[in-house]
Each structure stands twice: as C-alpha cells, then as structure tokens.
Design a protein around this motif. Sequence first.
Motif, mmCIF file in Angstrom:
data_model
loop_
_atom_site.group_PDB
_atom_site.id
_atom_site.type_symbol
_atom_site.label_atom_id
_atom_site.label_comp_id
_atom_site.label_asym_id
_atom_site.label_seq_id
_atom_site.Cartn_x
_atom_site.Cartn_y
_atom_site.Cartn_z
ATOM 1 N N ASP A 39 -23.224 -24.351 -21.336
ATOM 2 C CA ASP A 39 -22.531 -23.909 -20.827
ATOM 3 C C ASP A 39 -20.853 -24.152 -20.753
ATOM 4 O OD1 ASP A 39 -24.721 -24.122 -17.052
ATOM 5 O OD2 ASP A 39 -24.199 -22.442 -18.292
ATOM 6 N N ILE A 40 -20.657 -23.713 -22.508
ATOM 7 C CA ILE A 40 -19.683 -24.519 -22.645
ATOM 8 C C ILE A 40 -17.905 -23.965 -22.310
ATOM 9 C CG2 ILE A 40 -17.882 -23.602 -25.049
ATOM 10 C CD1 ILE A 40 -21.086 -24.191 -26.662
ATOM 11 N N SER A 41 -18.222 -22.720 -21.361
ATOM 12 C CA SER A 41 -17.288 -22.008 -20.737
ATOM 13 C C SER A 41 -16.564 -23.377 -19.228
ATOM 14 C CB SER A 41 -17.405 -20.728 -19.982
ATOM 15 O OG SER A 41 -19.219 -20.938 -19.282
ATOM 16 N N LYS A 42 -17.840 -23.770 -19.245
ATOM 17 C CA LYS A 42 -17.163 -25.006 -17.780
ATOM 18 C C LYS A 42 -16.562 -26.045 -18.718
ATOM 19 C CE LYS A 42 -20.822 -23.287 -15.547
ATOM 20 N NZ LYS A 42 -22.417 -23.893 -14.422
ATOM 21 N N ILE A 43 -16.537 -26.364 -19.208
ATOM 22 C CA ILE A 43 -15.909 -27.770 -20.576
ATOM 23 C C ILE A 43 -14.459 -27.692 -20.405
ATOM 24 C CG2 ILE A 43 -15.519 -29.196 -22.181
ATOM 25 C CD1 ILE A 43 -18.182 -28.420 -23.274
ATOM 26 N N SER A 44 -14.092 -28.408 -19.571
ATOM 27 C CA SER A 44 -12.122 -28.575 -19.602
ATOM 28 C C SER A 44 -11.774 -29.830 -19.888
ATOM 29 C CB SER A 44 -11.427 -28.487 -18.157
ATOM 30 O OG SER A 44 -12.480 -29.634 -17.284
ATOM 31 N N ALA A 45 -12.539 -30.659 -20.714
ATOM 32 C CA ALA A 45 -11.846 -32.217 -21.626
ATOM 33 C C ALA A 45 -13.085 -32.666 -21.859
ATOM 34 C CB ALA A 45 -11.867 -32.963 -20.686
ATOM 35 N N MET A 46 -13.213 -33.174 -23.089
ATOM 36 C CA MET A 46 -14.255 -33.959 -23.720
ATOM 37 C C MET A 46 -13.472 -35.614 -24.332
ATOM 38 S SD MET A 46 -15.350 -30.981 -26.294
ATOM 39 C CE MET A 46 -16.540 -31.183 -26.883
ATOM 40 N N GLY A 47 -14.726 -36.382 -25.203
ATOM 41 C CA GLY A 47 -14.463 -37.260 -24.831
ATOM 42 C C GLY A 47 -15.104 -37.903 -25.807
ATOM 43 N N TRP A 48 -14.802 -39.818 -26.358
ATOM 44 C CA TRP A 48 -16.285 -40.278 -26.250
ATOM 45 C C TRP A 48 -15.622 -41.940 -25.414
ATOM 46 C CZ3 TRP A 48 -18.360 -38.870 -30.943
ATOM 47 C CH2 TRP A 48 -17.879 -37.877 -31.788
ATOM 48 N N ASP A 49 -16.932 -42.173 -25.598
ATOM 49 C CA ASP A 49 -17.303 -43.619 -25.215
ATOM 50 C C ASP A 49 -17.803 -44.218 -26.895
ATOM 51 O OD1 ASP A 49 -18.205 -43.129 -21.824
ATOM 52 O OD2 ASP A 49 -16.735 -42.574 -23.055
ATOM 53 N N GLN A 63 -21.369 -53.953 -22.372
ATOM 54 C CA GLN A 63 -21.345 -52.521 -21.882
ATOM 55 C C GLN A 63 -20.593 -51.262 -22.592
ATOM 56 O OE1 GLN A 63 -19.179 -53.371 -17.787
ATOM 57 N NE2 GLN A 63 -20.867 -53.775 -17.157
ATOM 58 N N ARG A 64 -21.031 -50.099 -22.089
ATOM 59 C CA ARG A 64 -19.721 -48.916 -23.024
ATOM 60 C C ARG A 64 -19.172 -48.577 -22.198
ATOM 61 N NH1 ARG A 64 -22.993 -43.052 -22.698
ATOM 62 N NH2 ARG A 64 -24.743 -44.513 -24.422
ATOM 63 N N GLU A 65 -17.900 -48.257 -23.139
ATOM 64 C CA GLU A 65 -16.515 -48.008 -22.860
ATOM 65 C C GLU A 65 -15.878 -46.827 -23.715
ATOM 66 O OE1 GLU A 65 -13.407 -50.763 -24.565
ATOM 67 O OE2 GLU A 65 -14.750 -50.874 -26.404
ATOM 68 N N MET A 66 -15.070 -46.495 -22.255
ATOM 69 C CA MET A 66 -14.391 -45.505 -22.785
ATOM 70 C C MET A 66 -13.773 -45.909 -24.126
ATOM 71 S SD MET A 66 -11.242 -43.288 -23.014
ATOM 72 C CE MET A 66 -10.435 -44.280 -21.805
ATOM 73 N N VAL A 67 -13.523 -44.131 -24.574
ATOM 74 C CA VAL A 67 -12.283 -45.131 -25.537
ATOM 75 C C VAL A 67 -11.351 -43.928 -26.376
ATOM 76 C CG1 VAL A 67 -12.144 -45.056 -29.060
ATOM 77 C CG2 VAL A 67 -14.418 -46.026 -27.111
ATOM 78 N N ALA A 68 -11.607 -42.453 -25.994
ATOM 79 C CA ALA A 68 -10.351 -42.176 -26.027
ATOM 80 C C ALA A 68 -11.400 -40.306 -25.312
ATOM 81 C CB ALA A 68 -10.243 -41.075 -27.600
ATOM 82 N N HIS A 69 -9.729 -39.745 -24.578
ATOM 83 C CA HIS A 69 -10.831 -38.614 -23.891
ATOM 84 C C HIS A 69 -9.569 -37.427 -23.703
ATOM 85 C CE1 HIS A 69 -12.470 -36.588 -19.738
ATOM 86 N NE2 HIS A 69 -11.542 -36.156 -19.880
ATOM 87 N N LEU A 70 -9.874 -36.183 -23.708
ATOM 88 C CA LEU A 70 -8.832 -35.100 -24.202
ATOM 89 C C LEU A 70 -8.969 -34.214 -23.232
ATOM 90 C CD1 LEU A 70 -6.472 -33.298 -25.849
ATOM 91 C CD2 LEU A 70 -8.569 -32.620 -27.776
ATOM 92 N N THR A 71 -7.968 -33.680 -22.221
ATOM 93 C CA THR A 71 -8.277 -32.600 -21.428
ATOM 94 C C THR A 71 -7.380 -31.551 -22.219
ATOM 95 O OG1 THR A 71 -6.039 -32.690 -20.418
ATOM 96 C CG2 THR A 71 -7.736 -34.013 -19.341
ATOM 97 N N TYR A 72 -8.785 -30.040 -22.026
ATOM 98 C CA TYR A 72 -7.955 -28.930 -22.561
ATOM 99 C C TYR A 72 -6.707 -28.622 -22.375
ATOM 100 C CZ TYR A 72 -12.588 -28.088 -23.903
ATOM 101 O OH TYR A 72 -13.904 -27.623 -24.551
#
Length: 121
Positions: free
Chosen positions: A28-38, A45-54
């Motif tokens: 469902d690629i058309s549903k993506i509005s943001a991507m990021g990296w943990d 613990q897993r941590e958020m590194v970077a996040h980018l909204t469209y």
Amino acid sequence: QVELEESGGGLVQAGGSLRLSCTAASGDISKISAMGWDRQAPGKQREMVAHLTYSGVTKFSDSVKGRFTISRDGAKNTVYLQMNSLTPEDSAVYFCNAGSYSGGYYYALGWGQGTQVTVSS
C-alpha cells in the motif's frame, strides 16, 4: 502493509560516513505519508533516529542532530539516511519504517529487515 527494502549498512571508521537507503517496494505505497529510521544496539532499547513526513517535516533524536540528515526521492519511493561524523555509539542495526498519520498518531505500515552499521574506533 508495505514491503521495504534497505541497503547501505556496513563497517566504517569513526569520523566516517555512510548512507542508508530504504525503498518502499510493494504494498500500500500510496498510503505512506512518512518514513523514517530506528536503530537498536545490543542490550539497548530501540530508538527513533530520524523521521520525515512527506510534507517535509523532519525529526531527529538528540544524539544524531547535526550529524544525520534524512531525505526522500518521491519518484523512487525511497528515503535516505545520510550519516556523518559517525562514532562507535552509532553502531546498531538500523530499521527503516514507513507509515501514515491518523488522529495525530503515526502508524507504521511496514518495517525493513534491518541493516547493520558498525563504527570502529
């Protein structure tokens, strides 16, 4: 659901750079509005590194601000994590994610398999 393909991890010396790539390959690629990296280091613990909204909004963890950048190639459904001035503390498995927002909350539609980044001192 979205299938994500990661690449670009590896071994680098402290002070060096790496660029990770993550492509939304199917689903469902058309549903993506943001991507990021943990990332997750052994015993941590897993941590958020970077996040980018469209829409262009970025967010970084305090530990990588000023050293990492995140960008996107919309035509390729790909997000990049440029990592500079790497330190051994950046060593971890990096996981890409893609998702969308609903009611102000981010919901992941898929995760990458993880790519190892190792920084030697």
